[in-house]
Design an enzyme around this catalytic site. Structure first.
Site, PDB file in Angstrom:
ATOM      1  N   HIS A  87      29.132  19.656 102.593  1.00  0.00           N
ATOM      2  CA  HIS A  87      27.980  19.947 101.732  1.00  0.00           C
ATOM      3  C   HIS A  87      28.396  20.372 100.332  1.00  0.00           C
ATOM      4  O   HIS A  87      27.652  21.070  99.645  1.00  0.00           O
ATOM      5  CB  HIS A  87      27.093  21.021 102.390  1.00  0.00           C
ATOM      6  CG  HIS A  87      26.384  20.519 103.615  1.00  0.00           C
ATOM      7  ND1 HIS A  87      25.754  21.334 104.530  1.00  0.00           N
ATOM      8  CD2 HIS A  87      26.201  19.247 104.082  1.00  0.00           C
ATOM      9  CE1 HIS A  87      25.221  20.600 105.499  1.00  0.00           C
ATOM     10  NE2 HIS A  87      25.487  19.340 105.255  1.00  0.00           N
ATOM     11  N   THR A  94      28.787  35.190 108.038  1.00  0.00           N
ATOM     12  CA  THR A  94      27.884  36.362 107.999  1.00  0.00           C
ATOM     13  C   THR A  94      28.683  37.663 108.066  1.00  0.00           C
ATOM     14  O   THR A  94      28.287  38.666 107.482  1.00  0.00           O
ATOM     15  CB  THR A  94      26.852  36.342 109.150  1.00  0.00           C
ATOM     16  OG1 THR A  94      27.549  36.225 110.387  1.00  0.00           O
ATOM     17  CG2 THR A  94      25.871  35.183 109.009  1.00  0.00           C
TER      18      THR A  94
HETATM   19  N1  APR Z   1      29.217  34.737 114.754  1.00  0.00           N
HETATM   20  C1  APR Z   1      28.795  33.620 115.402  1.00  0.00           C
HETATM   21  N2  APR Z   1      27.635  33.007 115.134  1.00  0.00           N
HETATM   22  C2  APR Z   1      26.852  33.537 114.181  1.00  0.00           C
HETATM   23  C3  APR Z   1      27.217  34.705 113.462  1.00  0.00           C
HETATM   24  C4  APR Z   1      28.454  35.326 113.787  1.00  0.00           C
HETATM   25  N3  APR Z   1      28.885  36.432 113.188  1.00  0.00           N
HETATM   26  N4  APR Z   1      26.238  34.990 112.581  1.00  0.00           N
HETATM   27  C5  APR Z   1      25.294  34.036 112.734  1.00  0.00           C
HETATM   28  N5  APR Z   1      25.663  33.156 113.692  1.00  0.00           N
HETATM   29  C6  APR Z   1      24.968  31.950 114.144  1.00  0.00           C
HETATM   30  C7  APR Z   1      23.466  32.069 114.207  1.00  0.00           C
HETATM   31  O1  APR Z   1      23.065  32.514 115.497  1.00  0.00           O
HETATM   32  C8  APR Z   1      23.003  30.625 113.910  1.00  0.00           C
HETATM   33  O2  APR Z   1      22.767  29.892 115.107  1.00  0.00           O
HETATM   34  O3  APR Z   1      25.238  30.935 113.198  1.00  0.00           O
HETATM   35  C9  APR Z   1      24.181  29.991 113.177  1.00  0.00           C
HETATM   36  C10 APR Z   1      23.868  29.646 111.727  1.00  0.00           C
HETATM   37  O4  APR Z   1      22.946  28.600 111.675  1.00  0.00           O
HETATM   38  P1  APR Z   1      22.242  28.180 110.309  1.00  0.00           P
HETATM   39  O5  APR Z   1      21.745  29.394 109.602  1.00  0.00           O
HETATM   40  O6  APR Z   1      21.262  27.134 110.617  1.00  0.00           O
HETATM   41  O7  APR Z   1      23.470  27.616 109.428  1.00  0.00           O
HETATM   42  P2  APR Z   1      24.100  26.148 109.449  1.00  0.00           P
HETATM   43  O8  APR Z   1      24.055  25.553 110.808  1.00  0.00           O
HETATM   44  O9  APR Z   1      25.406  26.232 108.765  1.00  0.00           O
HETATM   45  O10 APR Z   1      23.092  25.361 108.510  1.00  0.00           O
HETATM   46  C11 APR Z   1      23.362  24.025 108.192  1.00  0.00           C
HETATM   47  O11 APR Z   1      21.562  24.032 106.627  1.00  0.00           O
HETATM   48  O12 APR Z   1      20.285  24.869 104.906  1.00  0.00           O
HETATM   49  C12 APR Z   1      21.336  24.104 105.244  1.00  0.00           C
HETATM   50  O13 APR Z   1      22.900  23.310 103.748  1.00  0.00           O
HETATM   51  C13 APR Z   1      22.641  24.416 104.568  1.00  0.00           C
HETATM   52  O14 APR Z   1      24.877  23.909 105.353  1.00  0.00           O
HETATM   53  C14 APR Z   1      23.632  24.497 105.706  1.00  0.00           C
HETATM   54  C15 APR Z   1      22.930  23.715 106.803  1.00  0.00           C
END
Ligand code: APR
Length: 251
Positions: free
Chosen positions: A121, A30
């Site tokens: 993925h 992000t």
């Molecule tokens: N630093 C630390 N944590 C962060 C930051 C940051 N700068 N920005 C966001 N986050 C955290 C959020 O609080 C959230 O809990 O990262 C997490 C992201 O979670 P998801 O959006 O669910 O992403 P992810 O876990 O990678 O999703 C898994 O879901 O849709 C599918 O295939 C897609 O690979 C993905 C899978």
């Protein structure tokens, strides 16, 4: 423990580990301008999940998927690794982190210079025709979307084109899943960074380490259902925390 004590303890755990690995999710990217999936401005708050079966059988679903992908590609194609990706790559060069297991498809660990990467993925780099197996760079597909195409089909055979990423409802790549599970069971330390740990089977990887007696350091802005497993938790941004740990290890 205050922040500085947690940084010190994390650096010690990494330095004294026998075999440390990292497990990353969308939150690590992000800070490179790529939205994650489940935060308040995440992808799944704005778009509907399209399953593999829907993508194969419904034109409407493919069009929904490509609308989401076009928006994501706008951010993703120009994105650069951030401090967190760079810190992990440097920790690998220093011999302190052995592998990065990632759910991300954005290629930023590769760009940062990490070498031992397991893509659970898939990768967004290329797309493939499900009819004739012809492959296309994703930039080619992005150009077609920007020209107004809504359902991307193969010009040669008319087949459905799909990015080489794993969809919901699609089997996981078995070799990667097996290797990740095996590393998770062997490692004595795992850094879990930027994942809500809600998507299986990827989310089970840190649990394997925990069940085998390995220690976990969590770096995630929000809480997860699995926070109790962590030896140390940072509810902060990954870039800042990883750079502070890296600098501590260098000094
Ligand atoms: N630093 C630390 N944590 C962060 C930051 C940051 N700068 N920005 C966001 N986050 C955290 C959020 O609080 C959230 O809990 O990262 C997490 C992201 O979670 P998801 O959006 O669910 O992403 P992810 O876990 O990678 O999703 C898994 O879901 O849709 C599918 O295939 C897609 O690979 C993905 C899978």
């Amino acid at each position: 423990m205050n922040y500085q004590e947690k940084i010190k303890k994390s650096a010690e755990l990494i330095k004294n580990s026998r075999f440390a690995i990292a497990f990353t999710g969308a939150g690590i990217s992000t800070e490179s301008g790529i939205p994650d999936f489940r935060s308040s401005d995440g992808i799944w708050k704005r778009f509907k999940i399209v399953t593999y079966q829907e993508f194969l059988t419904k034109k409407d679903a493919r069009e929904e998927f490509w609308r989401m992908k076009q928006e994501l590609l706008r951010e993703l194609l120009g994105a650069k690794p951030n401090k967190a990706h760079n810190a992990l790559a440097e920790l690998e060069q220093m011999g302190l982190i052995r592998y990065v297991i990632t759910q991300n498809i954005d290629g930023l660990h590769e760009q940062a210079g990490s070498k031992n990467i397991i893509l659970l993925h898939g990768s967004n780099h290329e797309a493939i025709c499900l009819g004739c197996d012809k492959t296309f760079p994703i930039s080619n597909i992005y150009a077609r979307l920007n020209e107004g195409e809504k359902d991307i089909l193969c010009y040669e055979c008319g087949g459905i084109i799909k990015p080489k990423v794993v969809f919901f409802g699609e089997p996981m790549p078995q070799k990667e899943l097996f290797l990740a599970s095996s590393l998770a069971s062997q490692c004595d330390l795992m850094l879990v960074i930027g994942s809500s740990l809600q998507v299986e089977p990827a989310a089970s990887i840190p649990r394997i380490t925990f069940k085998n007696g390995g220690k976990l350091i969590f770096v995630n802005k929000s809480e997860t259902d699995w926070d109790y497993m962590a030896e140390i938790i940072f509810h902060q941004s990954a870039g800042e925390v990883l750079m502070d740990i890296l600098n501590r290890l260098k000094n």
